[in-house]
Design an enzyme around this catalytic site. Structure first.
Site, PDB file in Angstrom:
ATOM      1  N   TRP A 163       0.806  -1.223   0.000  1.00 41.35           N
ATOM      2  CA  TRP A 163       0.000   0.000   0.000  1.00 41.35           C
ATOM      3  C   TRP A 163       0.842   1.278   0.000  1.00 41.35           C
ATOM      4  O   TRP A 163       0.307   2.350  -0.219  1.00 41.35           O
ATOM      5  CB  TRP A 163      -0.927   0.019   1.244  1.00 41.35           C
ATOM      6  CG  TRP A 163      -0.182  -0.283   2.521  1.00 41.35           C
ATOM      7  CD1 TRP A 163      -0.105  -1.494   3.131  1.00 41.35           C
ATOM      8  CD2 TRP A 163       0.620   0.622   3.299  1.00 41.35           C
ATOM      9  NE1 TRP A 163       0.701  -1.414   4.237  1.00 41.35           N
ATOM     10  CE2 TRP A 163       1.157  -0.129   4.368  1.00 41.35           C
ATOM     11  CE3 TRP A 163       0.943   1.973   3.197  1.00 41.35           C
ATOM     12  CZ2 TRP A 163       2.005   0.426   5.332  1.00 41.35           C
ATOM     13  CZ3 TRP A 163       1.790   2.533   4.147  1.00 41.35           C
ATOM     14  CH2 TRP A 163       2.307   1.763   5.199  1.00 41.35           C
TER      15      TRP A 163
ATOM     16  N   ALA B 125      -2.736  -4.006  -2.969  1.00 43.14           N
ATOM     17  CA  ALA B 125      -2.964  -4.036  -1.518  1.00 43.14           C
ATOM     18  C   ALA B 125      -4.419  -3.655  -1.235  1.00 43.14           C
ATOM     19  O   ALA B 125      -4.980  -2.774  -1.893  1.00 43.14           O
ATOM     20  CB  ALA B 125      -2.021  -3.068  -0.831  1.00 43.14           C
ATOM     21  N   SER B 126      -5.022  -4.302  -0.236  1.00 45.83           N
ATOM     22  CA  SER B 126      -6.453  -4.053   0.022  1.00 45.83           C
ATOM     23  C   SER B 126      -6.696  -2.643   0.556  1.00 45.83           C
ATOM     24  O   SER B 126      -7.778  -2.097   0.384  1.00 45.83           O
ATOM     25  CB  SER B 126      -7.013  -5.097   0.987  1.00 45.83           C
ATOM     26  OG  SER B 126      -6.220  -5.149   2.136  1.00 45.83           O
TER      27      SER B 126
ATOM     28  N   GLY C 176       6.765  -6.150  -0.547  1.00 44.88           N
ATOM     29  CA  GLY C 176       6.050  -6.105   0.723  1.00 44.88           C
ATOM     30  C   GLY C 176       6.980  -6.475   1.859  1.00 44.88           C
ATOM     31  O   GLY C 176       8.212  -6.370   1.730  1.00 44.88           O
ATOM     32  N   SER C 177       6.405  -6.938   2.944  1.00 42.95           N
ATOM     33  CA  SER C 177       7.212  -7.212   4.130  1.00 42.95           C
ATOM     34  C   SER C 177       8.019  -8.500   3.944  1.00 42.95           C
ATOM     35  O   SER C 177       7.639  -9.396   3.185  1.00 42.95           O
ATOM     36  CB  SER C 177       6.310  -7.337   5.348  1.00 42.95           C
ATOM     37  OG  SER C 177       5.426  -8.413   5.163  1.00 42.95           O
TER      38      SER C 177
ATOM     39  N   GLU D  97      10.995  -7.835  -3.428  1.00 44.20           N
ATOM     40  CA  GLU D  97      11.443  -6.526  -2.912  1.00 44.20           C
ATOM     41  C   GLU D  97      10.863  -6.425  -1.508  1.00 44.20           C
ATOM     42  O   GLU D  97       9.685  -6.147  -1.339  1.00 44.20           O
ATOM     43  CB  GLU D  97      10.905  -5.400  -3.805  1.00 44.20           C
ATOM     44  CG  GLU D  97      11.468  -5.379  -5.214  1.00 44.20           C
ATOM     45  CD  GLU D  97      12.903  -4.881  -5.271  1.00 44.20           C
ATOM     46  OE1 GLU D  97      13.426  -4.422  -4.248  1.00 44.20           O
ATOM     47  OE2 GLU D  97      13.502  -4.977  -6.356  1.00 44.20           O
ATOM     48  N   LEU D  98      11.692  -6.662  -0.512  1.00 43.28           N
ATOM     49  CA  LEU D  98      11.174  -6.807   0.853  1.00 43.28           C
ATOM     50  C   LEU D  98      11.603  -5.644   1.744  1.00 43.28           C
ATOM     51  O   LEU D  98      11.993  -4.597   1.268  1.00 43.28           O
ATOM     52  CB  LEU D  98      11.623  -8.168   1.408  1.00 43.28           C
ATOM     53  CG  LEU D  98      11.307  -9.359   0.477  1.00 43.28           C
ATOM     54  CD1 LEU D  98      11.839 -10.660   1.039  1.00 43.28           C
ATOM     55  CD2 LEU D  98       9.808  -9.468   0.198  1.00 43.28           C
TER      56      LEU D  98
ATOM     57  N   CYS E  83      10.246   1.622   2.174  1.00 43.19           N
ATOM     58  CA  CYS E  83      11.212   0.562   2.477  1.00 43.19           C
ATOM     59  C   CYS E  83      12.634   1.104   2.480  1.00 43.19           C
ATOM     60  O   CYS E  83      13.530   0.479   3.027  1.00 43.19           O
ATOM     61  CB  CYS E  83      11.081  -0.538   1.444  1.00 43.19           C
ATOM     62  SG  CYS E  83      11.161   0.109  -0.219  1.00 43.19           S
TER      63      CYS E  83
ATOM     64  N   GLU F 277      12.081  -2.510  11.481  1.00 47.22           N
ATOM     65  CA  GLU F 277      11.709  -1.489  10.497  1.00 47.22           C
ATOM     66  C   GLU F 277      10.594  -0.646  11.141  1.00 47.22           C
ATOM     67  O   GLU F 277       9.519  -1.170  11.454  1.00 47.22           O
ATOM     68  CB  GLU F 277      11.193  -2.202   9.241  1.00 47.22           C
ATOM     69  CG  GLU F 277      11.057  -1.309   8.035  1.00 47.22           C
ATOM     70  CD  GLU F 277      10.570  -2.082   6.800  1.00 47.22           C
ATOM     71  OE1 GLU F 277       9.873  -3.105   6.946  1.00 47.22           O
ATOM     72  OE2 GLU F 277      10.886  -1.632   5.689  1.00 47.22           O
TER      73      GLU F 277
HETATM   74  P1  NAP Z   1       2.676  -6.774   3.562  1.00 47.77           P
HETATM   75  O1  NAP Z   1       1.849  -6.890   4.773  1.00 47.77           O
HETATM   76  O2  NAP Z   1       3.722  -7.786   3.320  1.00 47.77           O
HETATM   77  O3  NAP Z   1       1.640  -6.747   2.346  1.00 47.77           O
HETATM   78  C1  NAP Z   1       2.064  -6.633   1.029  1.00 47.77           C
HETATM   79  C2  NAP Z   1       1.072  -7.305   0.115  1.00 47.77           C
HETATM   80  O4  NAP Z   1       1.019  -8.686   0.451  1.00 47.77           O
HETATM   81  C3  NAP Z   1      -0.348  -6.763   0.226  1.00 47.77           C
HETATM   82  O5  NAP Z   1      -0.929  -6.769  -1.059  1.00 47.77           O
HETATM   83  C4  NAP Z   1      -1.014  -7.811   1.109  1.00 47.77           C
HETATM   84  O6  NAP Z   1      -2.401  -7.922   0.895  1.00 47.77           O
HETATM   85  C5  NAP Z   1      -0.329  -9.073   0.637  1.00 47.77           C
HETATM   86  N1  NAP Z   1      -0.378 -10.170   1.587  1.00 47.77           N
HETATM   87  C6  NAP Z   1      -0.279 -10.135   2.927  1.00 47.77           C
HETATM   88  N2  NAP Z   1      -0.356 -11.391   3.433  1.00 47.77           N
HETATM   89  C7  NAP Z   1      -0.508 -12.224   2.372  1.00 47.77           C
HETATM   90  C8  NAP Z   1      -0.655 -13.638   2.241  1.00 47.77           C
HETATM   91  N3  NAP Z   1      -0.655 -14.471   3.288  1.00 47.77           N
HETATM   92  N4  NAP Z   1      -0.794 -14.162   0.991  1.00 47.77           N
HETATM   93  C9  NAP Z   1      -0.804 -13.354  -0.089  1.00 47.77           C
HETATM   94  N5  NAP Z   1      -0.677 -12.015  -0.016  1.00 47.77           N
HETATM   95  C10 NAP Z   1      -0.515 -11.455   1.200  1.00 47.77           C
HETATM   96  O7  NAP Z   1       3.426  -5.392   3.465  1.00 47.77           O
HETATM   97  P2  NAP Z   1       2.824  -3.938   3.590  1.00 47.77           P
HETATM   98  O8  NAP Z   1       2.562  -3.682   5.031  1.00 47.77           O
HETATM   99  O9  NAP Z   1       1.715  -3.751   2.626  1.00 47.77           O
HETATM  100  O10 NAP Z   1       4.039  -3.065   3.051  1.00 47.77           O
HETATM  101  C11 NAP Z   1       5.067  -2.663   3.842  1.00 47.77           C
HETATM  102  C12 NAP Z   1       6.291  -3.532   3.618  1.00 47.77           C
HETATM  103  O11 NAP Z   1       6.674  -3.518   2.250  1.00 47.77           O
HETATM  104  C13 NAP Z   1       7.496  -3.000   4.370  1.00 47.77           C
HETATM  105  O12 NAP Z   1       8.186  -4.051   4.975  1.00 47.77           O
HETATM  106  C14 NAP Z   1       8.332  -2.360   3.274  1.00 47.77           C
HETATM  107  O13 NAP Z   1       9.696  -2.276   3.581  1.00 47.77           O
HETATM  108  C15 NAP Z   1       8.053  -3.259   2.136  1.00 47.77           C
HETATM  109  N6  NAP Z   1       8.338  -2.577   0.864  1.00 47.77           N
HETATM  110  C16 NAP Z   1       9.431  -2.963   0.156  1.00 47.77           C
HETATM  111  C17 NAP Z   1       9.752  -2.314  -1.021  1.00 47.77           C
HETATM  112  C18 NAP Z   1      10.945  -2.723  -1.823  1.00 47.77           C
HETATM  113  O14 NAP Z   1      11.016  -2.345  -2.977  1.00 47.77           O
HETATM  114  N7  NAP Z   1      11.889  -3.464  -1.284  1.00 47.77           N
HETATM  115  C19 NAP Z   1       8.941  -1.274  -1.485  1.00 47.77           C
HETATM  116  C20 NAP Z   1       7.826  -0.908  -0.741  1.00 47.77           C
HETATM  117  C21 NAP Z   1       7.535  -1.588   0.439  1.00 47.77           C
HETATM  118  P3  NAP Z   1      -3.460  -7.087   1.766  1.00 47.77           P
HETATM  119  O15 NAP Z   1      -3.183  -5.674   1.491  1.00 47.77           O
HETATM  120  O16 NAP Z   1      -4.760  -7.522   1.244  1.00 47.77           O
HETATM  121  O17 NAP Z   1      -3.204  -7.479   3.183  1.00 47.77           O
END
Ligand code: NAP
Length: 487
Positions: free
Chosen positions: A157, A183-184, A235-236, A257-258, A291, A388
């Site tokens: 998101w 992202a939802s 994502g995370s 990309e975590l 991130c 983080e």
């Molecule tokens: P997240 O909780 O990992 O969610 C990311 C995506 O994964 C969302 O679309 C989420 O869906 C989905 N998701 C969650 N659990 C899942 C599951 N069990 N199965 C399938 N999909 C699932 O991360 P976030 O809180 O949105 O984003 C923040 C994180 O992203 C931070 O750690 C940040 O550092 C990282 N990030 C990394 C980069 C990079 O380029 N390295 C860039 C931006 C962000 P829902 O939204 O529906 O829950």
């Protein structure tokens, strides 16, 4: 901001699958504005079956897309880029409404995201192979590169536009079909991209957007369907690891990309004003929810006091509020859980002996607005430094020597972005080579753009997005062994 101000033609309320909008009353969820808590729109939640339909569509549509010349695909991508830029303000308004970042930043993200489409529209035409001398007089070796196949993606998101374009653009450029789950919290920016993609002439089935509040069910399809050749995730780290495991059973090519834990290192010889400016953008952009945000600010003892004073001075000038107000510099956190988690990290640091120089709490109990904060007397073992933060908190850690700070900076399982401020060219090289990170900003707080390879090492992931390297993750190498050429 009210929904009336959002461009209705771009405001969609269901998934985009095979060129068709899926709006059903069967299962809906609300998308809300983090600045106000008000609902923007209810969107239909896609199921696992809907997701499979999107994969069916991608599989069916891909051969014709891949058969187009690179130039034809490039033209479509270029039109998409132009339409996005023509609608920059509308897209920014939607982005701010659902994500909370200030409008200026949202406009910046739209341009940043569009730049990847422009870049990869150009790279589509430069997917070169090799010719290699053969092993015998009558043989030659030819290497060609082809699109990997159907690509699935899951995105976060915090950059609801750019995290999608960074993946979709190289995929489409390479001749792949693409299915993304947005992202939802922020599905609207993704759906608006689909609308403009359709207007640009992306054929049905080539760019599909799934919106759902059942991430697990959709994720199971996107990581498990054997027809998908590649899965790409931003994502995370915790969720990334789970999805990587899920991809193992069908041996998908993956890029991840975590999360990060970026060190921001200020040496005694740094230009302090530049360092403060760099710290402000790398720490407080998107309220600290990127991130690549500096997570630990290591400051050498000779300038620690001065740097903290200057940083506090700059932080005091930040105006917090609803991002749709053009005077606002820092918006709310994405949700209440995020505000609670940042509050907890700060509370633990204070308990351990850290001191608040400015900020330190949410605006009022139960608010999503966390004040821009600077903490001094932080030690590297505090959770505010080991985790983080994902919020507007700058923890200052004092160090004495170059060797010490390199050890501290590398003492983490992740390695995405890092930053150093120094005027000493020898130190620049020594420290950059020693840092276990995918990216180093040298006297620079904003490092990401479409020309550069973005990505991390260690548990920050694998693969690179952007640059000439970015398309490689969407290509397979095929080796052609030509024999009998001497007969
Ligand atoms: P997240 O909780 O990992 O969610 C990311 C995506 O994964 C969302 O679309 C989420 O869906 C989905 N998701 C969650 N659990 C899942 C599951 N069990 N199965 C399938 N999909 C699932 O991360 P976030 O809180 O949105 O984003 C923040 C994180 O992203 C931070 O750690 C940040 O550092 C990282 N990030 C990394 C980069 C990079 O380029 N390295 C860039 C931006 C962000 P829902 O939204 O529906 O829950």
């Amino acid at each position: 901001m009210t929904t009336r101000e959002l461009n209705k033609n771009l405001l969609k309320n269901g998934s985009y699958i095979n060129g068709v909008w899926h709006n059903s009353d069967a299962s809906k969820f609300e998308v809300s504005n983090p600045a106000t808590g008000n609902n923007i729109i209810a969107v239909s939640s896609a199921s696992a079956d809907d997701t499979t339909q999107a994969v069916d569509a991608a599989v069916a549509a891909m051969p014709a897309w891949r058969a187009k010349t690179a130039k034809q695909r490039a033209e479509v991508l270029h039109r998409w880029f132009e339409l996005i830029m023509q609608h920059q303000d509308d897209l920014a308004a939607i982005l701010t409404a659902e994500q909370g970042k200030p409008l200026t930043e949202a406009r910046g993200e739209i341009a940043y995201g569009a730049n990847y489409i422009q870049w990869f529209s150009e790279e589509a035409k430069r997917i070169y192979g090799d010719t290699i001398p053969g092993a015998s007089p009558g043989s030659r070796v030819v290497v060609i590169k082809q699109g990997v196949g159907v690509v699935s993606a899951i995105t976060p998101w915090n950059f609801p536009n750019a995290m999608i374009t960074r993946k979709a653009a190289p995929a489409l450029a390479a001749g792949c079909a693409f299915v993304v789950k947005a992202a939802s919290e922020t599905p609207l920016s993704a759906l608006a991209l689909a609308e403009l993609g359709e207007q640009a002439g992306i054929p049905a089935g080539i760019f599909n957007v799934i919106v759902s509040d059942n991430a697990r069910a959709v994720g199971n399809v996107l990581t498990g369907d054997p027809r998908i050749a590649k899965f790409t995730f931003t994502g995370s780290t915790a969720v990334g690891k789970k999805l990587l495991e899920q991809c193992a059973s069908t041996v998908k090519k993956t890029s991840m990309e975590l999360g990060g834990n970026a060190p921001f290192i200020v040496f005694d010889d740094a230009d302090l004003d530049a360092a403060v400016q760099g710290a402000m953008v790398s720490k407080f952009r998107n309220a600290g929810q990127t991130c690549v945000c500096s997570n630990r600010l290591f400051v050498q003892s000779g300038v620690y006091q001065k740097f903290s004073e200057k940083l506090v001075h700059a932080v005091n000038k930040l105006k917090m509020g609803d991002g749709s107000d053009s005077n606002v510099d820092i918006g709310p956190l994405i949700n209440l859980e995020a505000a609670e988690s940042v509050s907890e990290l700060v509370a633990q640091a204070l308990k351990g002996g850290a001191k608040t120089l400015v900020g330190g709490a949410v605006n009022e109990p139960g608010s999503r607005y966390f004040q821009a904060t600077v903490l001094s007397n932080v030690t590297a073992d505090m959770s505010v430094a080991t985790e983080e933060i994902f919020g507007p908190v700058a923890p200052l850690i004092k160090f004495e020597t170059e060797e010490e700070v390199i050890g501290l900076a590398n003492d983490t399982d992740v390695g995405l972005a890092s930053y150093i401020y120094t005027r000493d060219i020898g130190r620049v090289w020594r420290v950059c080579e020693a840092l276990e990170y995918g990216m180093v900003g040298i006297n620079e707080g904003i490092i990401s753009n479409e020309m550069a390879p973005f990505g991390g090492v260690k548990q920050s992931g694998m693969g690179r997005e952007g640059s000439k390297y970015g398309i490689e993750d969407y290509l397979e190498i095929k080796y052609l062994c030509m024999g009998g050429l001497d007969r």
